[in-house]
Write a protein that holds these residues in place. Structure first.
Motif, PDB file in Angstrom:
ATOM      1  N   ARG A   1      -2.451  -3.828  -5.978  1.00  0.00           N
ATOM      2  CA  ARG A   1      -2.214  -3.546  -4.572  1.00  0.00           C
ATOM      3  C   ARG A   1      -2.353  -4.802  -3.731  1.00  0.00           C
ATOM      4  O   ARG A   1      -3.356  -5.498  -3.825  1.00  0.00           O
ATOM      5  CB  ARG A   1      -3.230  -2.489  -4.117  1.00  0.00           C
ATOM      6  CG  ARG A   1      -3.111  -2.012  -2.702  1.00  0.00           C
ATOM      7  CD  ARG A   1      -1.952  -1.058  -2.407  1.00  0.00           C
ATOM      8  NE  ARG A   1      -1.677  -0.046  -3.371  1.00  0.00           N
ATOM      9  CZ  ARG A   1      -2.054   1.227  -3.276  1.00  0.00           C
ATOM     10  NH1 ARG A   1      -2.740   1.633  -2.253  1.00  0.00           N
ATOM     11  NH2 ARG A   1      -1.718   2.091  -4.195  1.00  0.00           N
TER      12      ARG A   1
ATOM     13  N   GLU B   1      -2.879  -5.333  -0.178  1.00  0.00           N
ATOM     14  CA  GLU B   1      -3.202  -4.616   1.052  1.00  0.00           C
ATOM     15  C   GLU B   1      -2.529  -5.254   2.258  1.00  0.00           C
ATOM     16  O   GLU B   1      -2.197  -6.444   2.245  1.00  0.00           O
ATOM     17  CB  GLU B   1      -4.723  -4.584   1.261  1.00  0.00           C
ATOM     18  CG  GLU B   1      -5.480  -3.849   0.177  1.00  0.00           C
ATOM     19  CD  GLU B   1      -5.184  -2.366   0.105  1.00  0.00           C
ATOM     20  OE1 GLU B   1      -4.656  -1.787   1.080  1.00  0.00           O
ATOM     21  OE2 GLU B   1      -5.468  -1.768  -0.957  1.00  0.00           O
TER      22      GLU B   1
ATOM     23  N   PRO C   1       0.801  -1.231   0.000  1.00  0.00           N
ATOM     24  CA  PRO C   1       0.000   0.000   0.000  1.00  0.00           C
ATOM     25  C   PRO C   1       0.836   1.283   0.000  1.00  0.00           C
ATOM     26  O   PRO C   1       0.410   2.291  -0.541  1.00  0.00           O
ATOM     27  CB  PRO C   1      -0.837  -0.124   1.269  1.00  0.00           C
ATOM     28  CG  PRO C   1      -1.005  -1.592   1.443  1.00  0.00           C
ATOM     29  CD  PRO C   1       0.331  -2.177   1.021  1.00  0.00           C
TER      30      PRO C   1
END
Length: 135
Positions: free
Chosen positions: A94, A96, A26
C-alpha cells in the motif's frame, strides 16, 4: 517498507530476491509494478476503473482494452499499452495518500487526487479515476 526522509514519508523499495516489486493506492484502483536492473528501470501502472477519454487515442491495431496501462522507463517518454485488463485487486504493498516514493529512477506521489509518477527526464503520468494524463 517506509522510511522518513527530510520530513516526508518515502516508499523504500528494496527487493530481497528479485528486482521487481509492486504497490497500489489505498483505493486499490491503481496498481504498479517496478522493475530494476543495473542502470535501467521501468514502471507499469494499471488504473482499473476510469472515466472519461483515454490519455491518448486508441491505435487502429488495438483490439484489447485501452487507456488502463501506462509504461515508463527511467528515461524517455511514457507509453500506453494495449492489453487485456486484469481487475485483480490484492497482494500489492500500500502506498498511502501523502506518500512519495523514490526508486529505480522514478518519483511517485500518492494523494487523494491520484497518483503521479515522473522519471529522470521529467516525463511521467498522472492517474485518477476521472483523469489520466501523460506529460
Amino acid at each position: 517498507m517506509f522510511r522518513p526522509l527530510i520530513g516526508a514519508m518515502i516508499i523504500c523499495a528494496t527487493p530481497a530476491f528479485s528486482d521487481i516489486w509492486t504497490f497500489e493506492t489505498p483505493s486499490e484502483n491503481i496498481q504498479c509494478s517496478v522493475g530494476e536492473s543495473a542502470g535501467f528501470s521501468d514502471i507499469q501502472c494499471t488504473i482499473i476503473e476510469r472515466n472519461g477519454p483515454p490519455a491518448l487515442p486508441r491505435p487502429a491495431n488495438c483490439q484489447a482494452d485501452w487507456g488502463h496501462e501506462f509504461l515508463m522507463n527511467n528515461t524517455g517518454n511514457v507509453q500506453m499499452v494495449c492489453a487485456a485488463l486484469s481487475r485483480h485487486r490484492d497482494g500489492y504493498h500500500r502506498a498511502e495518500y501523502g506518500v512519495t516514493g523514490q526508486f529505480g529512477g522514478f518519483v511517485c506521489h500518492s494523494s487523494k487526487k491520484g497518483l503521479e509518477c515522473t522519471n529522470q527526464d521529467g516525463h511521467g503520468f498522472f492517474l485518477s479515476r476521472a483523469v489520466q494524463r501523460i506529460f
